[in-house]
Design an enzyme around this catalytic site. Structure first.
Site, PDB file in Angstrom:
ATOM      1  N   ASP A 102       0.912  -1.241  -0.080  1.00 60.75           N
ATOM      2  CA  ASP A 102       0.231  -0.061   0.016  1.00 60.75           C
ATOM      3  C   ASP A 102       0.821   1.336  -0.125  1.00 60.75           C
ATOM      4  OD1 ASP A 102       0.877  -0.220   2.503  1.00 60.75           O
ATOM      5  OD2 ASP A 102      -1.160  -0.083   3.570  1.00 60.75           O
TER       6      ASP A 102
ATOM      7  N   ASP B 160      -0.984  -5.915  -0.100  1.00 59.78           N
ATOM      8  CA  ASP B 160      -1.357  -5.444   0.743  1.00 59.78           C
ATOM      9  C   ASP B 160      -2.713  -5.338   1.067  1.00 59.78           C
ATOM     10  OD1 ASP B 160       0.479  -4.909   2.946  1.00 59.78           O
ATOM     11  OD2 ASP B 160       1.456  -3.288   1.972  1.00 59.78           O
TER      12      ASP B 160
ATOM     13  N   LYS C 290      -1.126  -9.540   2.893  1.00 55.68           N
ATOM     14  CA  LYS C 290      -0.328  -9.005   3.773  1.00 55.68           C
ATOM     15  C   LYS C 290      -1.248  -8.051   4.736  1.00 55.68           C
ATOM     16  CE  LYS C 290       3.225  -6.184   3.910  1.00 55.68           C
ATOM     17  NZ  LYS C 290       2.555  -4.574   4.572  1.00 55.68           N
TER      18      LYS C 290
ATOM     19  N   GLU D  46      -1.541  -5.578   8.629  1.00 53.51           N
ATOM     20  CA  GLU D  46      -0.578  -5.001   9.547  1.00 53.51           C
ATOM     21  C   GLU D  46      -1.616  -5.243  10.564  1.00 53.51           C
ATOM     22  OE1 GLU D  46      -0.078  -0.722   8.691  1.00 53.51           O
ATOM     23  OE2 GLU D  46       0.609  -1.067   7.070  1.00 53.51           O
TER      24      GLU D  46
ATOM     25  N   GLU E  96       8.688  -4.200  10.947  1.00 50.43           N
ATOM     26  CA  GLU E  96       9.314  -2.797  10.360  1.00 50.43           C
ATOM     27  C   GLU E  96       9.808  -1.846  11.532  1.00 50.43           C
ATOM     28  OE1 GLU E  96       6.873  -0.957   7.616  1.00 50.43           O
ATOM     29  OE2 GLU E  96       8.111   1.012   7.561  1.00 50.43           O
TER      30      GLU E  96
HETATM   31  O1  KIV Z   1       3.619  -0.975   1.653  1.00 51.01           O
HETATM   32  C1  KIV Z   1       4.833  -1.501   1.788  1.00 51.01           C
HETATM   33  O2  KIV Z   1       5.685  -1.361   0.707  1.00 51.01           O
HETATM   34  C2  KIV Z   1       5.083  -2.371   2.816  1.00 51.01           C
HETATM   35  C3  KIV Z   1       6.630  -2.571   2.943  1.00 51.01           C
HETATM   36  C4  KIV Z   1       7.617  -1.559   3.341  1.00 51.01           C
HETATM   37  C5  KIV Z   1       6.953  -3.831   3.947  1.00 51.01           C
HETATM   38  O3  KIV Z   1       4.277  -2.764   3.575  1.00 51.01           O
END
Ligand code: KIV
Length: 265
Positions: A48, A87, A117, A119, A182
């Site tokens: 994202d 994401d 993915k 968070e 992160e």
């Molecule tokens: O959105 C993204 O690019 C990320 C990475 C920095 C891990 O979540």
């Protein structure tokens, strides 16, 4: 059936047991994804971060599910070998398990990508478990969570070792196949990596993680705004692009382009 050369979530997770360092980069479009795949990068993330890197927005909160799917479809079509992870944009995983499954399944159905993915750690364990039960591989993301920027009060190093450990363990227990760490101190990341059986993928988390991820525009030296201090640029594409555009401008103004080779007889 011939063995597929495409990386899968289980094969990705097994790289930890094989003792092989894992590489991941972000990609947001077809040509970049194709080139990263050709380079042998094991995982490609449609992050994202595209909100900031591609759309020029101030944070990652505004990117929509439809926009993520638009970019992920291009990446999914380009990649033959890497695992492609997408994401879940804010707040598509925060509206309960039913909504999370509906949103994540749209990503898989419409993009050919293989995993999502999200968070969160302990607070997202129920959602991770529901997605995994629905057959959707999940990569968790602990430490600095850019979607929680307003709660965290800025893009700061996260130092609460107990919380980081609890979050990572909860993500693993819920069925995540890997976890991004992160912006956390290297020592804490090393300790979590030794404790977990799933791979840790670090960004600003030191050398002790099982793998590393960077935003591709940072790697290529073509980020136009802020670049975090943990980034290493392996090229200077910003310089190359400005130089090429300047030479083109000068040659057109000087009557040198197009020349005979670029003209039809
Ligand atoms: O959105 C993204 O690019 C990320 C990475 C920095 C891990 O979540």
């Amino acid at each position: 059936m011939p063995a597929s050369k495409q990386m899968t979530a289980p094969k990705f997770a097994a790289l930890k047991q094989a003792g092989r360092k894992i590489t991941m980069l972000t990609a947001y479009d077809y040509p970049t994804a194709k080139l990263l795949d050709r380079a042998g990068i094991e995982g490609i993330l449609v992050g994202d971060s595209l909100s900031m890197v591609v759309q020029g927005r101030e944070n990652t909160l505004s990117v929509t599910l439809d926009e993520m799917i638009y970019h992920a479809e291009m990446v999914g079509r380009a990649v033959e070998q890497a695992l492609v992870v997408v994401d879940m944009p804010f707040p598509t995983n925060l509206l309960g398990p039913y909504q999370a499954i509906e949103n994540a399944s749209r990503i898989l159905k419409e993009t050919r990508c293989q995993a999502v993915k999200l968070e969160g750690g302990a607070d997202q364990a129920g959602i991770i478990a529901a997605l995994v039960q629905a057959g959707i591989p999940v990569m968790a993301h602990c430490g600095l969570r850019p979607q929680a920027i307003h709660t965290l009060g800025g893009y700061k190093v996260q130092r609460d070792a107990e919380r980081l450990r609890t979050d990572s363990m909860a993500a693993q227990a819920a069925g995540a196949f890997a976890v991004v760490l992160e912006c956390i101190p290297a020592e804490i990341a090393r300790d979590i990596t030794a404790t977990l059986s799933i791979p840790t993928i670090g960004i600003g988390a030191g050398e002790g993680c099982d793998g590393q991820i960077l935003v591709v525009n940072d790697l290529l030296g073509m980020s136009t705004d802020y670049v975090p201090s943990f980034v290493k640029a392996y090229a200077d594409l910003a310089g190359t692009i400005v130089d090429a555009a300047t030479r083109f401008r000068d040659e057109v103004r000087g009557g040198k382009f197009p020349g005979p080779d670029q003209s039809f007889k």
